[in-house]
Write a protein that holds these residues in place. Structure first.
Motif, mmCIF file in Angstrom:
data_model
loop_
_atom_site.group_PDB
_atom_site.id
_atom_site.type_symbol
_atom_site.label_atom_id
_atom_site.label_comp_id
_atom_site.label_asym_id
_atom_site.label_seq_id
_atom_site.Cartn_x
_atom_site.Cartn_y
_atom_site.Cartn_z
ATOM 1 N N SER A 16 -0.426 2.545 -6.219
ATOM 2 C CA SER A 16 -1.585 2.282 -7.090
ATOM 3 C C SER A 16 -1.145 1.659 -8.412
ATOM 4 N N TYR A 17 0.147 1.724 -8.718
ATOM 5 C CA TYR A 17 0.681 1.118 -9.941
ATOM 6 C C TYR A 17 1.249 -0.282 -9.693
ATOM 7 N N ASP A 18 1.238 -0.747 -8.453
ATOM 8 C CA ASP A 18 1.867 -2.021 -8.111
ATOM 9 C C ASP A 18 1.058 -3.197 -8.650
ATOM 10 N N PRO A 19 1.647 -4.011 -9.537
ATOM 11 C CA PRO A 19 0.923 -5.187 -10.036
ATOM 12 C C PRO A 19 0.620 -6.193 -8.930
ATOM 13 N N GLN A 20 1.364 -6.118 -7.811
ATOM 14 C CA GLN A 20 1.099 -7.003 -6.675
ATOM 15 C C GLN A 20 0.107 -6.388 -5.684
ATOM 16 N N LYS A 21 -0.424 -5.223 -6.037
ATOM 17 C CA LYS A 21 -1.485 -4.563 -5.262
ATOM 18 C C LYS A 21 -1.071 -4.183 -3.838
ATOM 19 N N GLN A 22 0.220 -3.918 -3.610
ATOM 20 C CA GLN A 22 0.689 -3.412 -2.318
ATOM 21 C C GLN A 22 0.576 -1.893 -2.386
ATOM 22 N N LEU A 23 -0.567 -1.374 -1.976
ATOM 23 C CA LEU A 23 -0.891 0.034 -2.158
ATOM 24 C C LEU A 23 0.018 0.975 -1.367
ATOM 25 N N ILE A 24 0.396 0.575 -0.167
ATOM 26 C CA ILE A 24 1.183 1.439 0.712
ATOM 27 C C ILE A 24 2.649 1.006 0.712
ATOM 28 N N ILE A 25 3.535 1.971 0.549
ATOM 29 C CA ILE A 25 4.971 1.730 0.673
ATOM 30 C C ILE A 25 5.354 2.254 2.056
ATOM 31 N N LYS A 26 5.560 1.329 2.972
ATOM 32 C CA LYS A 26 5.775 1.675 4.383
ATOM 33 C C LYS A 26 7.143 2.314 4.605
ATOM 34 N N ASP A 27 7.173 3.267 5.518
ATOM 35 C CA ASP A 27 8.400 3.967 5.868
ATOM 36 C C ASP A 27 9.368 2.999 6.551
ATOM 37 N N PRO A 28 10.568 2.811 5.982
ATOM 38 C CA PRO A 28 11.527 1.869 6.569
ATOM 39 C C PRO A 28 12.440 2.501 7.624
ATOM 40 N N TYR A 29 12.246 3.783 7.922
ATOM 41 C CA TYR A 29 13.183 4.527 8.761
ATOM 42 C C TYR A 29 13.491 3.828 10.084
ATOM 43 N N TYR A 30 12.468 3.326 10.753
ATOM 44 C CA TYR A 30 12.680 2.663 12.047
ATOM 45 C C TYR A 30 12.863 1.158 11.893
ATOM 46 N N GLY A 31 13.053 0.718 10.657
ATOM 47 C CA GLY A 31 13.191 -0.705 10.385
ATOM 48 C C GLY A 31 14.627 -1.122 10.118
ATOM 49 N N SER A 32 14.747 -2.207 9.369
ATOM 50 C CA SER A 32 16.047 -2.825 9.098
ATOM 51 C C SER A 32 16.416 -2.679 7.623
ATOM 52 N N VAL A 88 11.142 -1.734 0.251
ATOM 53 C CA VAL A 88 10.801 -0.460 -0.390
ATOM 54 C C VAL A 88 11.370 -0.426 -1.799
ATOM 55 N N TYR A 89 12.632 -0.825 -1.945
ATOM 56 C CA TYR A 89 13.271 -0.850 -3.264
ATOM 57 C C TYR A 89 12.470 -1.729 -4.237
ATOM 58 N N GLU A 90 12.135 -2.942 -3.814
ATOM 59 C CA GLU A 90 11.403 -3.874 -4.674
ATOM 60 C C GLU A 90 10.034 -3.313 -5.065
ATOM 61 N N GLN A 91 9.337 -2.696 -4.100
ATOM 62 C CA GLN A 91 8.045 -2.080 -4.413
ATOM 63 C C GLN A 91 8.234 -0.948 -5.430
ATOM 64 N N CYS A 92 9.241 -0.125 -5.223
ATOM 65 C CA CYS A 92 9.495 0.991 -6.136
ATOM 66 C C CYS A 92 9.809 0.501 -7.541
ATOM 67 N N VAL A 93 10.568 -0.580 -7.652
ATOM 68 C CA VAL A 93 10.881 -1.136 -8.973
ATOM 69 C C VAL A 93 9.593 -1.559 -9.681
ATOM 70 N N ARG A 94 8.749 -2.313 -8.976
ATOM 71 C CA ARG A 94 7.491 -2.776 -9.588
ATOM 72 C C ARG A 94 6.599 -1.615 -9.991
ATOM 73 N N CYS A 95 6.434 -0.666 -9.074
ATOM 74 C CA CYS A 95 5.535 0.468 -9.306
ATOM 75 C C CYS A 95 6.059 1.378 -10.413
ATOM 76 N N CYS A 96 7.344 1.677 -10.370
ATOM 77 C CA CYS A 96 7.930 2.573 -11.374
ATOM 78 C C CYS A 96 7.880 1.946 -12.766
ATOM 79 N N LYS A 97 8.103 0.628 -12.846
ATOM 80 C CA LYS A 97 8.020 -0.061 -14.131
ATOM 81 C C LYS A 97 6.606 0.057 -14.705
ATOM 82 N N ALA A 98 5.605 -0.183 -13.872
ATOM 83 C CA ALA A 98 4.212 -0.091 -14.320
ATOM 84 C C ALA A 98 3.845 1.354 -14.669
ATOM 85 N N PHE A 99 4.334 2.329 -13.856
ATOM 86 C CA PHE A 99 4.072 3.740 -14.147
ATOM 87 C C PHE A 99 4.697 4.150 -15.472
#
Length: 158
Positions: free
Chosen positions: A119-135, A142-153
């Motif tokens: 909800s703090y993402d300036p790019q409006k990516q509301l969901i941070i998807k679980d990368p566990y089964y990904g690459s 996830v890292y990039e989303q967290c940086v954006r969201c945490c900065k805004a928070f």
């Protein structure tokens, strides 16, 4: 030791080995770089008890290390006390949000504001998807989303 009037945030995902420890480590570094670490209590937890005591996923640790961030976090489950002691509980997806809201109802004098970190993402990516089964790329996302969201928070709470 944090000041008694410290702000507090708990980052939460399903298992506390991918998304929430990345968010916690990113935010820890951000407040340290801003020289306000003494004003914050920061932790992360899981809605499940599956990984209690485990280190974060090795791919998440590698991603953090690539960005100059270290963490020694061990997975833990969210407790009833967390709803009374943390000012903010920021989670990653709708399932986390639903689980946390349900748990909060069983806690007397719960004070935590439960929100999606996205909800703090300036790019409006509301969901941070679980990368566990990904690459590795999914962990980077996830890292990039967290940086954006945490900065805004942090900006919203400075």
């Amino acid at each position: 030791m944090a000041a008694t009037n410290a702000k507090s945030v708990l980052f939460v995902c399903l298992g506390n080995i991918c998304r929430s420890p990345i968010a916690e480590a990113v935010f820890q570094k951000m407040v340290a770089d801003a020289k306000v670490a003494d004003q914050w209590v920061i932790d992360s937890g899981a809605t499940s008890d599956w990984n209690t005591g485990s280190s974060p996923d090795s791919r998440g640790l590698a991603c953090l290390k690539k960005h100059g961030i270290e963490t020694s976090h061990r997975a833990r489950q969210v407790t009833k006390d967390d709803f009374q002691t943390f000012e903010y509980i920021l989670c990653m997806d709708e399932n986390n949000l639903s689980d946390l809201e349900k748990k909060a109802k069983s806690v007397q004098s719960a004070k935590a504001k439960i929100e999606l970190l996205g909800s703090y993402d300036p790019q409006k990516q509301l969901i941070i998807k679980d990368p566990y089964y990904g690459s590795d790329k999914d962990f980077e996302t996830v890292y990039e989303q967290c940086v954006r969201c945490c900065k805004a928070f942090l900006e919203a709470n400075s």
